[in-house]
Design a protein around this motif. Structure first.
Motif, PDB file in Angstrom:
ATOM      1  N   GLU A 189      -1.774   6.078   6.388  1.00 46.13           N
ATOM      2  CA  GLU A 189      -1.314   4.709   6.612  1.00 46.13           C
ATOM      3  C   GLU A 189      -1.994   4.087   7.833  1.00 46.13           C
ATOM      4  O   GLU A 189      -2.432   2.932   7.791  1.00 46.13           O
ATOM      5  N   ARG A 207       1.421   9.461   7.194  1.00 48.32           N
ATOM      6  CA  ARG A 207       1.318   8.483   8.284  1.00 48.32           C
ATOM      7  C   ARG A 207      -0.138   8.319   8.730  1.00 48.32           C
ATOM      8  O   ARG A 207      -0.574   7.213   9.078  1.00 48.32           O
ATOM      9  N   ARG A 239       0.887   5.216   0.430  1.00 50.85           N
ATOM     10  CA  ARG A 239       0.086   6.330   0.957  1.00 50.85           C
ATOM     11  C   ARG A 239       0.855   7.633   0.792  1.00 50.85           C
ATOM     12  O   ARG A 239       2.069   7.674   1.003  1.00 50.85           O
ATOM     13  N   ARG A 265       4.754   7.364   1.576  1.00 51.64           N
ATOM     14  CA  ARG A 265       5.144   6.227   2.400  1.00 51.64           C
ATOM     15  C   ARG A 265       4.735   4.939   1.706  1.00 51.64           C
ATOM     16  O   ARG A 265       3.737   4.924   0.994  1.00 51.64           O
ATOM     17  N   PRO A 266       5.547   3.885   1.877  1.00 53.05           N
ATOM     18  CA  PRO A 266       6.674   3.748   2.809  1.00 53.05           C
ATOM     19  C   PRO A 266       8.029   4.136   2.219  1.00 53.05           C
ATOM     20  O   PRO A 266       9.050   3.999   2.901  1.00 53.05           O
ATOM     21  N   GLU A 275       0.849  -1.189   0.000  1.00 56.29           N
ATOM     22  CA  GLU A 275       0.000   0.000   0.000  1.00 56.29           C
ATOM     23  C   GLU A 275       0.885   1.240   0.000  1.00 56.29           C
ATOM     24  O   GLU A 275       1.761   1.382   0.848  1.00 56.29           O
TER      25      GLU A 275
END
Length: 315
Positions: free
Chosen positions: A107, A104, A5, A20-21, A3
Motif C-alpha cells: 500500500e 501495508r 493490496r 487491505r483495506p 486499490e
C-alpha cells in the motif's frame, strides 16, 4: 476504484494472507489445492497488487499461480519488508503480522510487479544454483585435503573430490543441454559471450538471475544488480558514495568478468586506465567497470547486436 493490496507470508507448508483495506486475513496450505483457493479468493477481492516475500524458493508456486491469472505480483527482498516493519514501529514477528506488514508495504511503497520466470528459466536457475553449490563443496574439500595428515582421511577426501568433479561435469552438461534446447537462451548467450571478458559463468548467471537484462534502463538495472552508487549526504556533509544491495550472485559474477575485461577488453581497459589516471582507487574503478560492462550487455540484448570492438569502428 479502491486499490486492494494483499500481502502473503510464505512458509514451507502454509501461506498467511492479509488484505487491505478490508483487513481480511486467512490461511491457505502451500500446495496445489491451497494455492488454487488462495488465487480465487484474491481474484474475488479484486486485488490490484500482491506482495510476496522471497523465501528460499517456497514462494515460486504461489507467485507463478497469481501471475498466470493476471494478478499483479511483486516478490520482494525480506530485508525490505523487515526495514519497513521497523520503520512503522512493528517489532513483533508472527506469520499473520508479517502478512499484514507486506500488505501495508504494498500500500505504502507499491513495488513494481515483475514478470515471473517461466518453467524453463526456473529449471535453468536451479541447475546453475546446483553448480555453485558443487563448486563451493569442491573448494572446501580441496582445502581440507591440504591440511589432512591421516592417510585414511586423505583417501576418503580424495574419493569425495573425484565424485564432486564428476558431478560438476554432469551439471555443466545439463547447463549446455538447457542452453542448446532453447533458441532464445542460445541466442542470448551468444550475444553476451561475444564481449571480451564475458565467459560462460557470467553469461549464464545473467540469463538465470537477471532476466530483466535488455528490458530495463541502465540506472534501474545497475541498482537491481547492486552496482549503482548511492549518496550518503546529510546537510553540509558529503559522504563517500557506495554500492550495496542488489543480487549478490550477479554482482560476484560481474566482479570477476570486469577483472578480466579490464585487461582484455579494449573499451573496458581504456575506461579503467582513465579512471586510475584520474586518481580513482582501483576498487572504485573496478566497480565502475562492472557497471559499464552491465550497461554494454544491456544495450546489446536490447538491440540484438553482437560486440564490436571500438578499434573496428575507427578508419
Amino acid at each position: 476504484m479502491e486499490e486492494v493490496r494483499a500481502g502473503i507470508d510464505v512458509s514451507k507448508d502454509r501461506l498467511d494472507v492479509f488484505v487491505r483495506p478490508s483487513g481480511k486475513a486467512f490461511v491457505a496450505a502451500n500446495d496445489e489445492a491451497g494455492i488454487g483457493d488462495l488465487v480465487v479468493r484474491l481474484a474475488e477481492e479484486g486485488a490490484t497488487l500482491v506482495v510476496v516475500e522471497a523465501t528460499g524458493g517456497y514462494e515460486r508456486p504461489v507467485a507463478a499461480a497469481l501471475a498466470a491469472v493476471g494478478l499483479p505480483v511483486a516478490v520482494v527482498n525480506p530485508r525490505q519488508a523487515r526495514d519497513f516493519a521497523r520503520a512503522t514501529g512493528r517489532l513483533a514477528k508472527t506469520d499473520k503480522l508479517d502478512a499484514e506488514i507486506l500488505a501495508r508495504f504494498a500500500e505504502a511503497v507499491g513495488p513494481e510487479p515483475r514478470p515471473v520466470p517461466d518453467e524453463e528459466a526456473r529449471e535453468f536457475a536451479e541447475v546453475l544454483a546446483r553448480r555453485r553449490q558443487l563448486v563451493g563443496m569442491l573448494t572446501a574439500e580441496k582445502n581440507r585435503l591440504g591440511s589432512a595428515t591421516a592417510e585414511p582421511v586423505k583417501k576418503r577426501i580424495e574419493a569425495h573430490v573425484r565424485w564432486l568433479e564428476k558431478e560438476l561435469a554432469r551439471t555443466d552438461r545439463d547447463l549446455d543441454g538447457a542452453i542448446g534446447s532453447s533458441p532464445t537462451m542460445r541466442e542470448n548467450e551468444a550475444l553476451l559471450r561475444s564481449v571480451p571478458g564475458v565467459g560462460p559463468v557470467l553469461a549464464r548467471t545473467l540469463l538465470a538471475e537477471l532476466p530483466e537484462l535488455g528490458a530495463l534502463d541502465r540506472r534501474r538495472l545497475a541498482a537491481l544488480a547492486g552496482v549503482a552508487p548511492f549518496n550518503r549526504d546529510s546537510g553540509k556533509l558529503r559522504g563517500r558514495r557506495a554500492v550495496w544491495g542488489g543480487r549478490a550472485r550477479v554482482r560476484a559474477a560481474l566482479y570477476m568478468a570486469a577483472l578480466v575485461a579490464s585487461r582484455h577488453n579494449p573499451a573496458i581497459r581504456k575506461f579503467y586506465e582513465r579512471l586510475l589516471a584520474a586518481g580513482k582507487p582501483k576498487k572504485v574503478a573496478l566497480v565502475a567497470c562492472m557497471r559499464k560492462l552491465l550497461v554494454i550487455l544491456n544495450a546489446m540484448l536490447k538491440h540484438r547486436d553482437l560486440w564490436r570492438s571500438p578499434h573496428a569502428l575507427t578508419p
